[in-house]
Design a protein around this motif. Structure first.
Motif, PDB file in Angstrom:
ATOM      1  N   UNK A 185       0.884  -1.278  -0.099  1.00  0.00           N
ATOM      2  CA  UNK A 185       0.014   0.056  -0.171  1.00  0.00           C
ATOM      3  C   UNK A 185       0.849   1.386   0.006  1.00  0.00           C
ATOM      4  N   UNK A 186       1.930   1.230   0.612  1.00  0.00           N
ATOM      5  CA  UNK A 186       2.944   2.252   0.809  1.00  0.00           C
ATOM      6  C   UNK A 186       4.129   2.381  -0.231  1.00  0.00           C
ATOM      7  N   UNK A 187       4.584   1.022  -0.694  1.00  0.00           N
ATOM      8  CA  UNK A 187       5.713   1.061  -1.248  1.00  0.00           C
ATOM      9  C   UNK A 187       5.819   1.383  -2.746  1.00  0.00           C
ATOM     10  N   UNK A 188       4.709   2.079  -3.380  1.00  0.00           N
ATOM     11  CA  UNK A 188       4.907   2.404  -4.630  1.00  0.00           C
ATOM     12  C   UNK A 188       4.724   1.529  -5.601  1.00  0.00           C
ATOM     13  N   UNK A 240       1.244  -7.298  -8.804  1.00  0.00           N
ATOM     14  CA  UNK A 240       0.630  -6.286  -9.180  1.00  0.00           C
ATOM     15  C   UNK A 240       0.953  -5.902 -10.597  1.00  0.00           C
ATOM     16  N   UNK A 241       2.143  -6.288 -11.024  1.00  0.00           N
ATOM     17  CA  UNK A 241       2.661  -5.792 -12.449  1.00  0.00           C
ATOM     18  C   UNK A 241       2.197  -7.000 -13.244  1.00  0.00           C
ATOM     19  N   UNK A 284      -4.231  -0.043 -10.917  1.00  0.00           N
ATOM     20  CA  UNK A 284      -5.361   0.444 -10.128  1.00  0.00           C
ATOM     21  C   UNK A 284      -5.390   0.052  -8.812  1.00  0.00           C
ATOM     22  N   UNK A 285      -5.828   0.909  -7.870  1.00  0.00           N
ATOM     23  CA  UNK A 285      -5.935   0.829  -6.398  1.00  0.00           C
ATOM     24  C   UNK A 285      -6.338  -0.530  -5.832  1.00  0.00           C
ATOM     25  N   UNK A 286      -7.494  -1.086  -6.692  1.00  0.00           N
ATOM     26  CA  UNK A 286      -8.051  -2.170  -6.418  1.00  0.00           C
ATOM     27  C   UNK A 286      -6.928  -3.461  -6.565  1.00  0.00           C
ATOM     28  N   UNK A 290      -3.595  -7.613  -4.363  1.00  0.00           N
ATOM     29  CA  UNK A 290      -2.534  -8.022  -4.139  1.00  0.00           C
ATOM     30  C   UNK A 290      -1.894  -8.126  -2.603  1.00  0.00           C
ATOM     31  N   UNK A 291      -2.043  -7.008  -1.973  1.00  0.00           N
ATOM     32  CA  UNK A 291      -1.520  -7.046  -0.619  1.00  0.00           C
ATOM     33  C   UNK A 291      -2.317  -8.097   0.338  1.00  0.00           C
TER      34      UNK A 291
END
Length: 348
Positions: free
Chosen positions: A58-61, A210-211, A229-231, A236-237
């Motif tokens: 969420x915070x790692x870019x 995510x990629x 996208x955020x979803x 993935x998180x």
């Protein structure tokens, strides 16, 4: 609903399963030294690691996601075939992850992903659809594609060994006159370093999925450009965190006990080394293997203290697995692609 939609849905599910197995497979890499040094109970380790693992993506870019999502070029491939290639490549990586987990071997999920996807692409549409990066490196001095991924995966274990070696030498000097009660402090400090390692792992490894997931959406025509996208980030998180909390405890024994006898200072130094290297790699978009970094940091720490006490035979066994993971996962995905084409009657 058309065939492409359902193929994309199935591939998204496979991506999330890979992400789950990545966390499941790598759980031991993060908690092995914490448990082996008796800094935390398994329940404490899973709770703390799970929370910070979730926060990492969420915070790692998205720098690593951009690297992973752009080492194959399937833009001119028919969408259904492109999605099928992704499906088979990811399934090959999953099969290899589960096989090495079952055998208790700490192999690299990153290597499995690269090998699996590259194998499926080469089998389906040829090697020219893989961005190898050799030409860009020679002509422009630019690291890209498979070259960037492989260089990061090759250099990170070397850094893990020597940074672990240096940090442990420094730690021993600073604690040269310390009393045995210093071990209690070192165990408490591992709550911070283990959290940092979990955060950096989430920031690097979840981005690989995510990629892949974003690439599936792009190839299927569901998004116009390669933007995560955020979803996708959230999914993935959640998947990698669930995998971490399920735990790959078979590998704990290998990393925590079979390479070198881990004490509180060893565990602290290994976690600090691994967290620093993996987080730094995440910031520059370099996908690295947590397995590689953690294992080699333990080797470097052991070597700095008592070289003969390091169980080099076990280290050699692990190294062999690292070498064969890419070709083995590539071969697995090629077989899966061939079987899938037969099952579909070669109509896709």
């Amino acid at each position: 609903m058309d065939t492409l939609f359902w193929m994309a849905v199935a591939t998204v599910v496979v991506v999330l399963i890979f992400d789950y197995t990545n966390g499941f497979h790598d759980a031991a890499n993060i908690v092995a030294t914490v448990i082996a040094s008796r800094a935390m109970t398994p329940i404490q380790a899973v709770c703390i690691v799970g929370f910070f693992e979730f926060m990492g993506p969420l915070l790692g870019g998205t720098a690593v996601a951009n690297t992973i999502g752009k080492f194959v070029d399937l833009g001119d491939v028919q969408p259904q075939l492109a999605v099928l290639i992704m499906f088979c490549g990811l399934l090959g990586a999953i099969v290899w992850n589960l096989a090495t987990w079952w055998l208790g071997i700490p192999s690299s999920s990153s290597h499995a992903l690269v090998g699996g996807l590259a194998g499926a692409v080469v089998a389906a549409v040829g090697s020219d659809h893989v961005i190898w990066g050799f030409q860009e490196l020679m002509t422009q001095g630019k690291l890209t594609g498979v070259m960037k991924v492989l260089l990061a995966l090759f250099v990170s274990p070397l850094l893990g060994f020597w940074v672990g070696f240096g940090i442990h030498r420094l730690g021993r000097r600073l604690l040269a006159g310390a009393k045995p009660t210093a071990n209690a402090t070192l165990r408490k400090m591992q709550f911070v370093t283990a959290a940092g390692l979990a955060f950096s792992h989430g920031a690097n490894d979840a981005q690989k999925s995510m990629g892949m997931l974003t690439l599936v959406l792009l190839l299927g025509g569901f998004i116009p450009t390669f933007e995560v996208p955020f979803w996708v980030v959230l999914s993935c998180a959640a998947a990698i965190t669930l995998g971490i909390m399920s735990g790959g405890w078979r590998i704990v024994r290998t990393l925590g006990f079979a390479i070198y006898r881990v004490r509180p200072l060893h565990a602290f130094d290994s976690q600090l080394t691994s967290a620093l290297l993996i987080f730094s790699a995440s910031m520059i978009g370099a996908p690295v293997s947590t397995t590689h970094v953690v294992a080699t940091s333990i080797m470097g720490i052991g070597y700095s203290e008592r070289p003969r006490a390091v169980r080099w035979k076990k280290a050699k066994d692990i190294a062999k697995t690292w070498v064969i993971t890419i070709p083995a996962s590539a071969l697995t995905s090629i077989v899966i692609y061939a079987i899938t084409r037969i099952m579909l009657g070669q109509t896709t």
